[in-house]
Design an enzyme around this catalytic site. Structure first.
Site, short mmCIF file in Angstrom:
data_model
loop_
_atom_site.label_atom_id
_atom_site.label_comp_id
_atom_site.label_asym_id
_atom_site.label_seq_id
_atom_site.Cartn_x
_atom_site.Cartn_y
_atom_site.Cartn_z
N ASP A 26 0.85 -1.19 0.00
CA ASP A 26 0.00 0.00 0.00
C ASP A 26 0.89 1.24 0.00
O ASP A 26 1.68 1.45 0.93
CB ASP A 26 -0.89 -0.02 1.25
CG ASP A 26 -2.07 0.94 1.14
OD1 ASP A 26 -2.13 1.70 0.16
OD2 ASP A 26 -2.93 0.92 2.04
N ASP A 120 -3.24 2.63 -5.88
CA ASP A 120 -2.12 2.72 -4.93
C ASP A 120 -1.93 1.49 -4.06
O ASP A 120 -1.20 1.55 -3.06
CB ASP A 120 -2.28 3.96 -4.05
CG ASP A 120 -3.55 3.93 -3.20
OD1 ASP A 120 -4.39 3.03 -3.43
OD2 ASP A 120 -3.70 4.79 -2.33
N GLU A 121 -2.53 0.37 -4.41
CA GLU A 121 -2.33 -0.84 -3.60
C GLU A 121 -2.55 -2.09 -4.43
O GLU A 121 -3.26 -2.08 -5.43
CB GLU A 121 -3.25 -0.85 -2.37
CG GLU A 121 -4.73 -0.85 -2.72
CD GLU A 121 -5.61 -0.92 -1.49
OE1 GLU A 121 -5.26 -1.64 -0.53
OE2 GLU A 121 -6.68 -0.26 -1.49
#
Length: 426
Positions: A26, A120-121
Site C-alpha cells: 500500500d 495505490d495498492e
C-alpha cells in the site's frame, strides 16, 4: 513478532519462516506523496490534494495533515477548519497513473501473481519467486527499497498467509513500514485488534457488536455463531467468524485474470445543488459517455447500467437495470441512465451528486458470438469510433454529441436492448 511504536507495528526481515507468501503493498499517502516530489519544501507541512471549490472534497492528505483529522473524502471546507495552515495542491491524475505504472512494473518483475486493488495498492503472491529472490520478507523489503529508489515514494507492506491478514498488517505498519505475520502467529496478531479491523465492519456493524460486548477480533472469535447471527445476520456472522480465525481462502488473481463484479463508474459533485431535470440529464449523459469511452478503451462491455443520485441532505439513491446484451455504446448507456433518473422520483429534487456505473463488465471479445446480422446500435457505434479518434488526437471532450448538450424531447427510452429491471436500492 513485532515492535510497536504507538499504534504502528513493524518487524525486522528476519522474522519470517516462509509460511506467509501473500504481500499487500500500500503506497503511503500516494497522491499527496507524488505531489510533494515537486514540492520538497512542503514535506513537513500539512498538505491536502483537492480541487478548489465550495463542494470540493479532499482526495488525499499527507501524514502531518492527518494529525489534524484531515482525511480523504472530507469536505475541503471542513479540512481547512480543522487545519487552518493546510496547503492545498490541485490533483494531477495523469501523473498518478504514470507512477502507478512504474510501481506495478516493479511488482510484475518479481511475480506475475499481482492483483491491483486500486491505483495505490495491490496483492502479490510470491510463492513462486522464493528460489530467485529469497523469503517473502526479503522480497517485501527489496520491493520497498526499489520503489523508493525508482520513484522517491514510500510504501507499507504486510506479509502473511492470507490476503485479509496481509492487508491488516500493511495498515498496522503505516507509514513506511514492513510487518510480517507468520502463519503460526496469525491469531496472536489479529485477536488484540479492534473489531473495526475486520473487513465488512463499519459503524453500524461495530455498534451491533458493541451491544454484545465485543470490542476486539478475539472477542468475535469466541462468540458462538448463532449469537453473532442474531446481531449481524447469518451471512455476515459466518464471514466475521472466519476472518476472526484468520481464515481467508481467496487467492491472488493474476493481472490477466478478470476480476468478478468489476465495474466502471464516473460521478460528479455539483458546485451548487441542481434541481433542474434538464441540467441533471445533461450531466448524466456526459458521465455515461465518459464511462462508455473508458469501457471501449479497456476493451470491455457491460450489461448492467446504474445511476447514483445524492440529494442535498446526503440521502443517496441507486437504481440499476440489466440490458438484454452487453454494450459499450455511449448512447445506449446515456439513454438508460436518463431513464433510470426519470423513474427515480427525484426529478425536480435538488441533487448534490450524480453518477453512472457500468456493472458486471467482461471482455468485449466475449460478445462476438452473440452478434447477429444486424446491429441496431451500429450508427451510434460508428459515432463513438469517430469521437474516440478525435479524443485520441485532440483530447477528451473535444467534441460532444448534441444529445449530451440538451435533453431529447422523447419522455422515455424504449430501446430494444432493455431486458427488465435488475436491482433497485434506496
Amino acid at each position: 513478532m513485532s515492535r510497536q511504536v504507538a499504534s504502528r507495528q513493524t518487524t525486522p526481515v528476519e522474522v519470517d519462516d516462509g509460511s506467509a507468501p501473500i504481500l499487500h503493498v500500500d503506497m503511503d499517502a500516494f497522491f499527496a506523496s507524488v505531489e510533494l516530489l515537486d514540492h520538497p519544501e512542503l514535506v513537513h507541512l500539512p498538505v491536502a490534494v483537492a480541487h478548489e471549490g465550495p463542494r470540493s472534497v479532499v482526495s488525499a492528505a499527507n501524514y502531518p495533515a492527518r494529525k489534524y483529522g484531515v482525511r480523504s473524502a472530507l469536505p475541503l471546507g471542513v479540512a481547512r477548519a480543522r487545519c487552518p495552515g493546510l496547503v492545498v495542491l490541485p490533483p494531477r491524475r495523469q501523473l498518478y497513473r504514470r507512477f502507478n505504472a512504474i510501481v506495478m512494473g516493479i511488482f510484475t518483475d518479481v511475480t506475475p501473481a499481482v492483483e491491483p486493488l486500486s491505483i495505490d495498492e495491490a496483492f502479490l503472491d510470491v510463492s513462486g519467486a522464493r528460489r530467485l529472490f529469497g523469503s517473502p520478507g526479503r522480497i517485501a523489503q527489496s520491493l520497498r527499497e526499489r520503489i523508493v529508489a525508482e520513484t522517491g515514494l514510500t510504501c507499507s507492506v504486510g506479509v502473511a498467509a492470507t490476503k485479509f491478514v496481509a492487508k491488516v498488517a500493511s495498515t498496522q505498519a503505516k507509514p513506511d513500514g514492513l510487518l510480517i505475520v507468520p502463519a503460526g502467529r496469525t491469531l496472536e496478531f489479529l485477536h488484540p485488534l479492534p473489531v473495526s479491523a475486520l473487513w465488512g465492519v463499519g459503524q453500524a456493524t461495530a455498534s451491533a457488536l458493541a451491544k454484545l460486548g465485543l470490542e476486539t477480533i478475539g472477542d468475535v472469535a469466541d462468540v458462538p455463531e448463532r449469537v453473532l447471527a442474531r446481531a449481524v445476520g447469518p451471512a455476515a456472522s459466518r464471514q466475521l467468524l472466519a476472518l476472526s480465525h484468520g481464515v481467508d481462502p481467496r487467492r491472488v488473481a493474476l493481472v490477466s485474470e478478470p476480476r468478478e463484479e468489476k465495474s466502471l463508474s464516473q460521478e460528479t459533485t455539483f458546485e451548487q445543488d441542481v434541481s433542474d431535470a434538464v441540467q441533471v440529464e445533461r450531466h448524466l449523459r456526459l458521465l455515461a459517455r465518459a464511462v462508455a469511452r473508458r469501457a471501449r478503451a479497456a476493451g470491455v462491455t457491460a450489461a448492467t447500467i446504474s445511476v447514483k443520485l445524492r440529494r442535498s441532505d446526503f440521502h443517496t439513491l441507486s437504481r440499476a437495470r440489466t440490458l438484454s446484451a452487453p454494450t459499450d455504446v455511449g448512447e445506449t448507456v446515456a439513454n438508460m441512465a436518463v431513464q433510470l433518473y426519470r423513474e427515480s422520483g427525484l426529478s425536480g429534487i435538488p441533487l448534490r451528486l450524480v453518477g453512472v456505473r457500468m456493472e458486471h463488465v467482461r471482455a468485449a471479445s466475449a460478445q462476438a458470438s452473440m452478434e447477429v446480422l444486424w446491429d441496431d446500435e451500429e450508427k451510434w457505434r460508428e459515432a463513438d469510433r469517430a469521437l474516440d479518434a478525435l479524443d485520441g488526437r485532440f483530447g477528451a471532450a473535444t467534441v460532444k454529441p448534441a444529445s449530451a448538450l440538451r435533453t431529447p424531447r422523447t419522455s422515455s427510452f424504449a430501446g430494444p436492448r432493455t431486458a427488465g429491471e435488475g436491482t433497485a436500492a434506496g
